[in-house]
Every structure is written in structure tokens, then in C-alpha cells.
Design an enzyme around this catalytic site. Structure first.
Site, PDB file in Angstrom:
ATOM      1  CG  ASP A   1      -7.382  11.376   8.810  1.00  0.00           C
ATOM      2  OD1 ASP A   1      -7.813  11.474  10.315  1.00  0.00           O
ATOM      3  OD2 ASP A   1      -6.509  10.126   8.432  1.00  0.00           O
TER       4      ASP A   1
ATOM      5  NE  ARG B   1     -12.813   3.025  -2.572  1.00  0.00           N
ATOM      6  CZ  ARG B   1     -12.303   4.225  -1.502  1.00  0.00           C
ATOM      7  NH1 ARG B   1     -12.083   4.607  -1.828  1.00  0.00           N
ATOM      8  NH2 ARG B   1     -13.038   4.433  -0.581  1.00  0.00           N
TER       9      ARG B   1
ATOM     10  CG  ASP C   1      -1.280   8.022   0.440  1.00  0.00           C
ATOM     11  OD1 ASP C   1      -2.349   8.051  -0.165  1.00  0.00           O
ATOM     12  OD2 ASP C   1      -0.531   7.933   0.314  1.00  0.00           O
TER      13      ASP C   1
ATOM     14  CG  ASN D   1      -8.248   2.853  -2.681  1.00  0.00           C
ATOM     15  OD1 ASN D   1      -8.203   1.657  -3.628  1.00  0.00           O
ATOM     16  ND2 ASN D   1      -8.705   1.869  -1.487  1.00  0.00           N
ATOM     17  CD  GLN D   2      -3.190   8.121  -4.069  1.00  0.00           C
ATOM     18  OE1 GLN D   2      -3.778   9.321  -3.653  1.00  0.00           O
ATOM     19  NE2 GLN D   2      -2.595   7.195  -3.063  1.00  0.00           N
TER      20      GLN D   2
ATOM     21  CE1 TYR E   1     -10.071  12.912   1.681  1.00  0.00           C
ATOM     22  CE2 TYR E   1      -8.924  11.384   0.800  1.00  0.00           C
ATOM     23  CZ  TYR E   1      -9.733  11.439   1.367  1.00  0.00           C
ATOM     24  OH  TYR E   1     -11.866  10.534   1.407  1.00  0.00           O
TER      25      TYR E   1
ATOM     26  CB  CYS F   1     -13.494   1.219 -10.049  1.00  0.00           C
ATOM     27  SG  CYS F   1     -12.988   1.924  -8.183  1.00  0.00           S
TER      28      CYS F   1
ATOM     29  CG  HIS G   1     -12.227   4.274 -10.519  1.00  0.00           C
ATOM     30  ND1 HIS G   1     -11.653   3.409 -10.327  1.00  0.00           N
ATOM     31  CD2 HIS G   1     -12.838   4.513 -11.929  1.00  0.00           C
ATOM     32  CE1 HIS G   1     -11.207   3.034 -11.513  1.00  0.00           C
ATOM     33  NE2 HIS G   1     -11.791   4.199 -12.247  1.00  0.00           N
TER      34      HIS G   1
ATOM     35  CG  ASP H   1      -1.672   1.727   2.062  1.00  0.00           C
ATOM     36  OD1 ASP H   1      -1.337   1.645   2.697  1.00  0.00           O
ATOM     37  OD2 ASP H   1      -2.020   1.729   0.131  1.00  0.00           O
TER      38      ASP H   1
HETATM   39  O1  LIG Z   1      -3.435   3.950   1.897  1.00  0.00           O
HETATM   40  P1  LIG Z   1      -3.646   3.876   0.588  1.00  0.00           P
HETATM   41  O2  LIG Z   1      -4.899   3.147  -0.474  1.00  0.00           O
HETATM   42  O3  LIG Z   1      -2.690   4.355  -0.810  1.00  0.00           O
HETATM   43  O4  LIG Z   1      -4.221   5.675  -0.554  1.00  0.00           O
HETATM   44  C1  LIG Z   1      -5.219   5.406   0.861  1.00  0.00           C
HETATM   45  C2  LIG Z   1      -5.496   7.607   0.457  1.00  0.00           C
HETATM   46  O5  LIG Z   1      -6.073   7.366  -0.670  1.00  0.00           O
HETATM   47  C3  LIG Z   1      -6.631   8.136   0.732  1.00  0.00           C
HETATM   48  O6  LIG Z   1      -7.299   7.311   0.999  1.00  0.00           O
HETATM   49  C4  LIG Z   1      -8.813   8.128   2.010  1.00  0.00           C
HETATM   50  O7  LIG Z   1     -10.126   6.933   2.401  1.00  0.00           O
HETATM   51  P2  LIG Z   1     -11.207   6.845   0.624  1.00  0.00           P
HETATM   52  O8  LIG Z   1     -10.464   6.580  -0.505  1.00  0.00           O
HETATM   53  O9  LIG Z   1     -11.557   8.760   1.045  1.00  0.00           O
HETATM   54  O10 LIG Z   1     -12.168   5.759   1.163  1.00  0.00           O
HETATM   55  C5  LIG Z   1      -8.285   8.390   3.390  1.00  0.00           C
HETATM   56  O11 LIG Z   1      -8.057   7.474   4.090  1.00  0.00           O
HETATM   57  C6  LIG Z   1      -6.980   9.295   3.735  1.00  0.00           C
HETATM   58  O12 LIG Z   1      -6.729   9.470   4.777  1.00  0.00           O
HETATM   59  C7  LIG Z   1      -5.751   8.631   2.420  1.00  0.00           C
HETATM   60  O13 LIG Z   1      -4.983   9.438   2.579  1.00  0.00           O
HETATM   61 MG   LIG Z   2      -2.825   2.570   3.070  1.00  0.00          MG
HETATM   62 ZN   LIG Z   3     -11.231   2.250  -8.785  1.00  0.00          ZN
END
Ligand SMILES: O=P(O)(O)OC[C@@H](O)[C@H]1O[C@@H](OP(=O)(O)O)[C@@H](O)[C@@H](O)[C@@H]1O
Ligand SMILES: [Mg+2]
Ligand SMILES: [Zn+2]
Length: 177
Positions: free
Chosen positions: A17, A100, A9, A51-52, A19, A97, A91, A7
């Protein structure tokens, strides 16, 4: 093939939190870049599944995301390593999708790219969605306590999840240090 999937982030870089919205906010966690380089130099292929949803939410664009990943590659190369495939899901949670997390689509994409089976491949994450994605495709779920890891730990983990303080400790284990 020695394949490790990470992973992003909270595992490679600090998470927020709010992003990670730009290159300045993308800050590697202590020892993470070196861990990827050490593994790479020992013959491991290190891939990323991230996830982005911030792109779908309009917090940052694909070019910004790619700039973060170019920087990541550059830092690993500076340590004498090489980073493998980075797969992202841009997404939003309501788009349905297949990529995710906790869906395993990105893990399956990586397995197809390297033409390997996923069973037993370590997937290292900080969130429950990471661990669920791993479990769905018989990867070994691995939790690090960085990023959201402590929160995830408090929520309870899938059976058999391995727990490490951080990515450096995962690398030490895989390199038997
Ligand atoms: O940990 P990875 O998968 O590399 O990336 C996580 C990020 O895309 C963001 O994912 C978001 O979740 P939501 O996508 O809003 O449910 C939140 O948790 C953010 O704090 C976080 O930065
Ligand atoms: Mg992460
Ligand atoms: Zn996707």
C-alpha cells in the site's frame, strides 16, 4: 498467437500500500518468474500492463521503474524464458490519461503492438481496476488471490471472472498441468 497479459504489482511481485518504490522493494512472488518462463517456453507471449502512479506522485522516477523491469526480464531469462512487452502508465489518477487502468488503453497498446484482437485474451490482475479494464475490451478477466486479490474478491467481481490462487496456478491451467 498465444498472448497472456499480466498486471505487475500483486501478480508478478509483492505489492504494498506504500507502493513499490525501489529495486530492493521489488520482490517476485513465489513461482511467478518460473510461471512466466514456463509459459514463454511453451510458446506463449507474456506482456505486462501496469499502473505506476508512484512516478507522478514523486515516489520514484522512470529510471527506477525501468530498473525493476530490467530485473524482471533478467530473472525470466535466467529461467530460460523471455518476457514480452511491458506497458506502464506513469500518470496520476487526476491527469485524465487514456492508459491508467481501469481504462483499457494499455491493453489496446499491447494488442496493437502484437497486431492481435483482444477478445478473449486473458488479463490477470489483483485489483478491480484490472478486471474492469479487461471487461471493457472483452478480455477474459482473471483474478489472482495474491497482492490485493483477496480484497478485490471480497468486493465482488465482474461476471465470468476466473479466479486462481496465484500466477503459477494460472500457468498450470494454461499449460494444462
Ligand atoms: O498493480 P499494478 O497496476 O501493476 O500497480 C499498482 C501500483 O502502481 C500501486 O497502485 C496504487 O494505486 P493508485 O495508482 O494510487 O490508485 C496502490 O494500489 C499501490 O498499493 C500500488 O502499489
Ligand atoms: Mg496489481
Ligand atoms: Zn496513463
Amino acid at each position: 498467437m498465444k498472448l497472456l497479459i499480466l498486471d505487475r504489482d500483486g501478480v508478478i511481485n509483492y505489492d504494498s500500500d506504500a507502493y513499490i518504490k525501489n529495486l530492493a522493494e521489488w520482490i517476485p512472488l513465489p513461482g511467478a518468474i518460473e510461471a512466466i518462463a514456463r509459459l514463454s517456453q511453451a510458446g506463449w507471449t507474456v506482456a505486462v500492463a501496469t499502473n505506476q502512479s508512484g512516478v507522478a506522485r514523486g515516489y520514484y522516477d522512470l529510471a527506477t521503474l525501468e530498473a525493476m523491469h530490467a530485473r524482471l526480464r533478467e530473472l525470466v531469462a535466467e529461467q530460460g524464458g523471455e518476457l514480452g512487452l511491458i506497458v506502464h502508465c506513469i500518470h496520476g489518477p487526476d491527469e485524465g490519461c487514456a492508459c491508467r487502468k481501469p481504462k483499457p488503453g494499455m491493453l489496446e497498446q499491447i494488442a496493437a503492438y502484437y497486431d492481435v484482437a483482444l477478445k478473449g485474451i486473458w488479463f490477470v490482475g489483483d485489483s478491480s481496476g484490472d478486471l474492469k479494464a479487461a471487461q471493457t475490451v472483452d478480455c477474459q478477466p482473471v483474478l489472482v488471490k495474491t497482492g490485493k486479490g483477496e480484497r478485490t474478491l471480497a468486493q465482488g467481481l465482474p461476471a465470468g471472472t476466473l479466479i486462481f490462487d496465484d500466477l503459477a496456478a494460472v500457468a498450470d491451467q494454461l499449460l494444462h498441468l
